[in-house]
Design an enzyme around this catalytic site. Structure first.
Site, PDB file in Angstrom:
ATOM      1  CG  ASP A 164      -1.920   1.099   1.260  1.00 26.67           C
ATOM      2  OD1 ASP A 164      -1.942   1.892   0.306  1.00 26.67           O
ATOM      3  OD2 ASP A 164      -2.675   1.186   2.236  1.00 26.67           O
ATOM      4  CG  ASP A 217      -5.975  -5.188   2.083  1.00 30.13           C
ATOM      5  OD1 ASP A 217      -5.590  -4.606   3.128  1.00 30.13           O
ATOM      6  OD2 ASP A 217      -6.509  -4.575   1.139  1.00 30.13           O
TER       7      ASP A 217
END
Length: 376
Positions: free
Chosen positions: A92, A271
């Site tokens: 990320d 996720d």
């Protein structure tokens, strides 16, 4: 990176696919355990690989940049060598973490200035710098820098935020295309669709992202305060536009029911910290429903945690023993619960894939969504 669709589900937008990276294949739909600082909390890499059967894990640019820092990361040869995980890694960009530091950050066209949650030091993330950091980390899939507005944002704020995210995306995409990996394996870049809960902004962003032609695309800014049905509506709006021949990654979602509904709407990758975070607090997700292991009802239940469970811990330990560990505040309780929950999430993805391939996903999903939400 390569993506192949192996099957699509009748009466649904669900699909079974295969992502191929230099660190190995990923069968979709897939759940990705969150390893924010380079480790999935309370879980060994061998357990992730052999028991949980994770195919890809996450790292986080913001946290790894602050600690251990990019000098250590580059000297180690990237995150794969640093933490010993030989399979794919997604990072990320840190956009969500910066969003969560609302009192300690300042957004502007150049990038975002923020103060470290560790020592208060000041830092600047630009779209270009975030790409450079992820080059050093060496993730197989890297994310664009974006702003993640709250799900309850007013339209004016959502509009300004989206404009900034698109400006950053153009710069990050160009920088990615003009830089090279550092460690000999290929990396790919996913842009992120934003737009809060406004259909026209989501459509605009999805078109903007699709036009880049990236190898995969992400859907961000959901599960951040908006009603669940609104989240599902936004997924449908976006997936009507994002190219069907590229993987779609729904960021930060969610419960088992959320994941099944997202798969039904054409999502391939997900996720969430929920299986480990909730597990550390005594909540177990199972195919029969949700168990709170602190409840008195499990105190003398000597049956396995889950006889038909996906993990070896389900068959080794009893419910009574696991409850005892939580009440005694034994660290092992958190490890057992984390392994169980992650194994269940990966099992659920595998079952979804099987039913897509078998052609009965829709009926299976309807039944499973009801089951996984029960309170046991």
């Amino acid at each position: 990176m390569n993506f192949e669709i192996k099957a699509t589900a009748a009466g649904s937008n669900a699909r079974a696919g295969l992502i191929t990276t230099d660190h190995g294949p990923i069968e979709t739909p897939i759940f990705m355990p969150v390893g924010t600082v380079g480790a999935v909390k309370a879980v060994h890499m061998t357990e992730l690989r052999d028991d949980i059967k994770a195919q890809i894990i996450l790292g986080n640019t913001y946290h790894l940049y602050l600690r251990p820092g990019m000098d250590i990361m580059q000297r180690a040869g990237g995150l794969h060598k640093f933490n010993g995980w030989k399979r794919p890694i997604l990072t990320d960009s840190g956009g969500f973490q910066v969003f969560s530091l609302a009192a300690n950050r300042k957004l502007r066209e150049e990038g975002v200035t923020f103060r470290s949650h560790i020592d208060g030091s000041s830092h600047l993330f630009t779209p270009e710098k975030v790409v450079d950091i992820q080059r050093v980390i060496g993730s197989d899939i890297m994310m664009a820098l974006d702003e993640c507005p709250p799900g309850t944002s007013e339209r004016d704020y959502a509009r300004r935020s989206l404009t900034l995210t698109h400006q950053w995306l153009k710069r990050g995409w160009e920088h990615f295309r003009h830089t090279e990996p550092l460690y000999g394996h290929r990396q790919t870049f996913f842009p992120i669709v934003q737009g809060c809960t406004f259909k026209d902004l989501r459509q605009e962003s999805a078109h903007f992202v699709a036009d880049l032609g990236a190898e995969g695309n992400a859907i961000g800014g959901l599960a951040v305060g908006e009603p669940t049905e609104v989240m599902y509506d936004m997924i449908e709006v976006v997936n009507d536009i994002l190219p069907a021949d590229r993987p779609r990654y729904l960021m930060g979602v969610g419960t088992p029911a959320n994941m099944l509904e997202a798969i039904d709407r054409g999502v391939d990758m997900m996720d969430c910290v929920m299986p480990t975070r909730n597990g550390r607090n005594g909540m177990l997700f199972t195919q029969h429903g949700i168990m709170n292991m602190r409840n008195r009802k499990w105190a003398d239940d000597f049956s396995p945690i889950q006889e038909d469970g996906a993990s070896i811990v389900d068959r080794i330990y009893s419910r009574a023993y696991l409850r005892h560990l939580f009440i005694a505040q034994e660290i092992l309780a958190m490890q057992i619960a984390s392994i169980h929950n992650l194994a269940f999430y990966l099992w659920l993805m595998g079952e979804a894939r099987k039913h897509i391939l078998a052609g009965d996903f829709k009926s299976w999903k309807t039944d499973m969504v009801e089951r996984v939400q029960r309170r046991l």
